[in-house]
Design a protein around this motif. Structure first.
Motif, mmCIF file in Angstrom:
data_model
loop_
_atom_site.group_PDB
_atom_site.id
_atom_site.type_symbol
_atom_site.label_atom_id
_atom_site.label_comp_id
_atom_site.label_asym_id
_atom_site.label_seq_id
_atom_site.Cartn_x
_atom_site.Cartn_y
_atom_site.Cartn_z
ATOM 1 N N PHE A 41 0.822 -1.208 0.000
ATOM 2 C CA PHE A 41 0.000 0.000 0.000
ATOM 3 C C PHE A 41 0.858 1.261 0.000
ATOM 4 O O PHE A 41 0.612 2.199 -0.757
ATOM 5 C CB PHE A 41 -0.946 0.034 1.210
ATOM 6 C CG PHE A 41 -1.861 1.219 1.145
ATOM 7 C CD1 PHE A 41 -3.005 1.184 0.364
ATOM 8 C CD2 PHE A 41 -1.543 2.401 1.807
ATOM 9 C CE1 PHE A 41 -3.826 2.301 0.257
ATOM 10 C CE2 PHE A 41 -2.365 3.515 1.699
ATOM 11 C CZ PHE A 41 -3.506 3.455 0.925
ATOM 12 N N GLU A 59 -1.697 0.126 -10.452
ATOM 13 C CA GLU A 59 -3.164 0.121 -10.497
ATOM 14 C C GLU A 59 -3.685 0.701 -11.795
ATOM 15 O O GLU A 59 -4.631 0.198 -12.391
ATOM 16 C CB GLU A 59 -3.729 0.926 -9.316
ATOM 17 C CG GLU A 59 -3.874 0.083 -8.081
ATOM 18 C CD GLU A 59 -4.708 0.745 -6.992
ATOM 19 O OE1 GLU A 59 -5.285 1.818 -7.234
ATOM 20 O OE2 GLU A 59 -4.760 0.169 -5.909
ATOM 21 N N ARG A 102 -5.610 5.766 -3.638
ATOM 22 C CA ARG A 102 -5.553 4.449 -2.989
ATOM 23 C C ARG A 102 -5.980 4.609 -1.539
ATOM 24 O O ARG A 102 -5.489 5.488 -0.840
ATOM 25 C CB ARG A 102 -4.128 3.863 -3.054
ATOM 26 C CG ARG A 102 -3.553 3.818 -4.447
ATOM 27 C CD ARG A 102 -2.300 2.982 -4.479
ATOM 28 N NE ARG A 102 -2.627 1.565 -4.469
ATOM 29 C CZ ARG A 102 -1.886 0.628 -3.878
ATOM 30 N NH1 ARG A 102 -0.798 0.962 -3.227
ATOM 31 N NH2 ARG A 102 -2.237 -0.640 -3.927
ATOM 32 N N LEU A 103 -6.892 3.762 -1.106
ATOM 33 C CA LEU A 103 -7.378 3.811 0.265
ATOM 34 C C LEU A 103 -7.142 2.476 0.935
ATOM 35 O O LEU A 103 -7.230 1.424 0.298
ATOM 36 C CB LEU A 103 -8.889 4.105 0.296
ATOM 37 C CG LEU A 103 -9.356 5.393 -0.364
ATOM 38 C CD1 LEU A 103 -10.867 5.481 -0.301
ATOM 39 C CD2 LEU A 103 -8.728 6.597 0.296
ATOM 40 N N SER A 104 -6.866 2.518 2.231
ATOM 41 C CA SER A 104 -6.747 1.302 3.017
ATOM 42 C C SER A 104 -7.608 1.470 4.265
ATOM 43 O O SER A 104 -7.258 2.216 5.181
ATOM 44 C CB SER A 104 -5.274 1.069 3.370
ATOM 45 O OG SER A 104 -5.178 0.170 4.443
ATOM 46 N N ARG A 116 -5.496 4.591 5.873
ATOM 47 C CA ARG A 116 -4.390 5.106 5.063
ATOM 48 C C ARG A 116 -4.947 5.608 3.733
ATOM 49 O O ARG A 116 -5.831 4.970 3.149
ATOM 50 C CB ARG A 116 -3.333 4.028 4.822
ATOM 51 C CG ARG A 116 -2.637 3.602 6.102
ATOM 52 C CD ARG A 116 -1.486 2.682 5.844
ATOM 53 N NE ARG A 116 -1.901 1.371 5.362
ATOM 54 C CZ ARG A 116 -1.063 0.384 5.061
ATOM 55 N NH1 ARG A 116 0.225 0.577 5.190
ATOM 56 N NH2 ARG A 116 -1.509 -0.773 4.635
ATOM 57 N N ALA A 117 -4.434 6.721 3.280
ATOM 58 C CA ALA A 117 -4.916 7.290 2.022
ATOM 59 C C ALA A 117 -3.756 7.885 1.250
ATOM 60 O O ALA A 117 -2.917 8.595 1.807
ATOM 61 C CB ALA A 117 -5.957 8.365 2.296
ATOM 62 N N MET A 118 -3.700 7.569 -0.043
ATOM 63 C CA MET A 118 -2.640 8.101 -0.902
ATOM 64 C C MET A 118 -3.271 8.655 -2.172
ATOM 65 O O MET A 118 -4.232 8.092 -2.691
ATOM 66 C CB MET A 118 -1.669 6.977 -1.284
ATOM 67 C CG MET A 118 -0.504 7.434 -2.153
ATOM 68 S SD MET A 118 0.366 6.030 -2.882
ATOM 69 C CE MET A 118 1.382 5.535 -1.519
ATOM 70 N N ILE A 119 -2.772 9.781 -2.632
ATOM 71 C CA ILE A 119 -3.278 10.352 -3.883
ATOM 72 C C ILE A 119 -2.108 10.670 -4.794
ATOM 73 O O ILE A 119 -1.032 11.074 -4.327
ATOM 74 C CB ILE A 119 -4.131 11.618 -3.619
ATOM 75 C CG1 ILE A 119 -4.790 12.086 -4.915
ATOM 76 C CG2 ILE A 119 -3.307 12.719 -2.970
ATOM 77 C CD1 ILE A 119 -5.869 13.123 -4.710
ATOM 78 N N ILE A 124 0.980 10.526 1.247
ATOM 79 C CA ILE A 124 0.274 9.445 1.922
ATOM 80 C C ILE A 124 0.034 9.881 3.366
ATOM 81 O O ILE A 124 0.904 10.484 3.986
ATOM 82 C CB ILE A 124 1.072 8.125 1.866
ATOM 83 C CG1 ILE A 124 0.314 7.017 2.598
ATOM 84 C CG2 ILE A 124 2.472 8.276 2.416
ATOM 85 C CD1 ILE A 124 0.907 5.643 2.387
ATOM 86 N N LYS A 150 -1.524 8.571 7.195
ATOM 87 C CA LYS A 150 -1.917 7.434 8.014
ATOM 88 C C LYS A 150 -2.494 7.994 9.300
ATOM 89 O O LYS A 150 -1.842 8.795 9.972
ATOM 90 C CB LYS A 150 -0.676 6.580 8.296
ATOM 91 C CG LYS A 150 -1.014 5.244 8.890
ATOM 92 C CD LYS A 150 0.171 4.385 9.271
ATOM 93 C CE LYS A 150 1.466 4.444 8.532
ATOM 94 N NZ LYS A 150 2.341 3.310 8.872
#
Lengths: 256, 106
Positions: A52, A61, B5-7, B21-24, B72, B74
Motif C-alpha cells: 500500500f 493500479e 488508494r485507500l486502506s 491510510r490514504a494516498m493520492i 500518503i 496514516k
C-alpha cells in the motif's frame, strides 16, 4: 539447454574464441551480487515491500485498468496474467529481428494485435502498463541469457558499460564494478542493477523507467545522454539484465 | 489522471481503534523550482485533506509546499458505527478529488 550449448559451440567455431562468451564473465561474482535495495535505509525497504505505501502501486493500479481496455484488450489474450514474463526481458523478437525490452514488447502488441498506436517512451500509460506486467514477476529471479542472436547486442551493451565517457571521463564499471559499497559524497554506490525498475525514485518524486535512470547516469558524468528507448540503451539494459541474473525482480522498486 | 488508494478495514469490532491510510497521485509542485530554461515552475499543490465518517468531519490536514509528491496519510479512528469513510483532497484552485470506503462494525 543442450541445444543452446550446441548453438554456442557452432558460433564458437565460426568466429574467434575471444569474441564468443558462453558464460559471460562479470567483475562482481554471482555470490557477491546484491540488489540496489541493499543500499537503502530499512525504512525505504519497508516502504518498498508494503504494497500500500509503495507509491509505485499508483502506476501498477493504472496499468491494471489499461490492461482491460482496447479491442481486443491485453487481458483478452493474456487472461491468465503474465507471471514471470518480465524476468526474461530484454528478449529477441523474431518478427523484427531486434532485441526489445518490456516496453517495446507492449508497444509491439499494441501495433501488431490491437490495432493501436505505439505509446511514447516514458509516457504515463506505457510506464503504467510496464509496471503492471513487471509487478506480476515480483520476487522471481531475473533470468536472461545470451543467445547467438543476442550476442552482438550483449557486446554492444558491455561496451557501453566499459567505455569512459563525459567530462568526468568515467565508465559505468568504474563505480558499479570497482567501487560499489563505498561512499560517493552522501550516497553509497550500488552495483548498478536494474532489478527494481520501473521504479519510484525519491529524487524524481516520480515513477520512471530504467532508461530514465541511465539517462541520469549519463548526465551525472556529464556525457551526452542517449534517447530513452534507443537501441543503445536497450542493449545496455540487456547487458545489465544478464549481469543481474538471479537477483529478484523488485519492480515497482523504490530508489533514492 | 489521478489515482487514489485507500486502506480501510472492511470489518471492525465496535469501539475498536482502526488505522486508515490514504494516498493520492499528485505532483505537489512546490513553486520553488526552476525549469531547464531557468523559468519558474508555478506552484501546484493540494492544500487541504479532509476525512468524513458518515458525513461528519473527524480528521483534516493542511498541506504546504514542503509536502512530497503523491502524499500518503496514516491516521486512526474509533469504529463506532457501520457506514462509510469519505476522503476529500482539495487543491489551491479549489479542484477536488474524493473517494470513499465502507466499513461493517459489529
Amino acid at each position: 539447454m543442450r541445444l543452446l550449448a550446441a548453438c554456442f559451440l557452432f558460433v564458437g567455431a565460426a568466429c574467434s574464441p575471444e569474441t564468443t562468451q558462453l558464460e559471460p564473465d562479470f567483475t562482481i561474482e554471482a555470490s557477491q551480487r546484491v540488489s540496489g535495495s541493499n543500499f537503502l535505509t530499512p525504512e525505504t525497504v519497508a516502504q518498498q515491500n508494503d504494497d500500500f505505501e509503495n507509491p509505485g502501486y499508483l502506476w501498477v493500479e493504472r496499468g491494471a485498468d489499461l490492461f482491460e481496455q482496447g479491442e481486443p484488450s491485453c487481458a483478452g489474450c493474456h487472461e491468465n496474467g503474465l507471471e514471470g514474463v518480465a524476468t526474461h526481458y530484454p528478449a529477441f523478437d523474431t518478427g523484427t529481428q531486434t532485441l526489445i525490452n518490456l516496453e517495446g514488447r507492449i508497444n509491439l502488441c499494441r501495433t501488431r494485435h490491437q490495432g493501436l498506436t505505439s505509446l511514447p517512451y516514458e509516457s504515463d500509460e506505457l510506464l503504467s502498463l510496464t509496471a503492471f506486467v513487471a509487478e506480476q514477476s515480483r520476487g522471481l529471479p531475473i533470468s536472461v541469457e545470451v543467445t547467438p542472436q543476442t550476442q552482438s547486442a550483449f557486446e554492444s551493451g558491455a561496451n557501453y558499460f566499459m567505455t569512459r565517457r563525459g567530462q568526468l571521463n568515467l565508465a559505468c564499471t568504474q563505480c558499479h564494478d570497482d567501487n560499489w559499497g563505498k561512499q560517493l559524497r552522501g550516497d553509497t554506490i550500488s552495483q548498478g542493477h536494474g532489478n527494481g525498475f520501473p521504479a519510484y525514485r525519491f529524487e524524481w518524486e516520480d515513477f520512471g523507467s530504467l532508461h530514465r535512470r541511465l539517462h541520469d547516469c549519463d548526465t551525472g558524468v556529464r556525457a551526452a545522454p542517449m534517447e530513452l528507448g534507443s537501441q543503445t540503451y536497450i542493449d545496455l539494459e540487456f547487458y545489465l539484465a544478464v549481469r543481474a541474473s538471479g537477483l529478484e525482480l523488485e519492480s515497482p522498486g523504490i530508489r533514492r | 489522471m489521478t489515482t487514489i488508494r485507500l486502506s480501510v478495514p472492511q470489518t471492525a469490532d465496535r469501539g475498536e481503534i482502526i488505522e486508515l491510510r490514504a494516498m493520492i497521485q499528485h505532483e505537489m509542485e512546490s513553486g520553488f523550482r526552476f525549469g531547464s530554461r531557468g523559468e519558474m515552475i508555478p506552484q501546484d499543490i493540494i492544500t487541504k485533506f479532509e476525512c468524513f465518517y458518515n458525513g461528519t468531519l473527524f480528521f483534516s490536514s493542511d498541506f504546504h509546499p514542503g509536502v512530497a509528491a503523491n502524499p500518503i496519510l496514516k491516521f486512526y479512528a474509533r469504529a463506532n458505527e457501520s457506514g462509510s469513510f469519505e476522503f476529500v483532497w482539495t487543491d489551491q484552485d479549489g479542484q477536488s478529488w474524493s473517494d470513499s470506503a465502507q466499513i461493517e462494525v459489529s
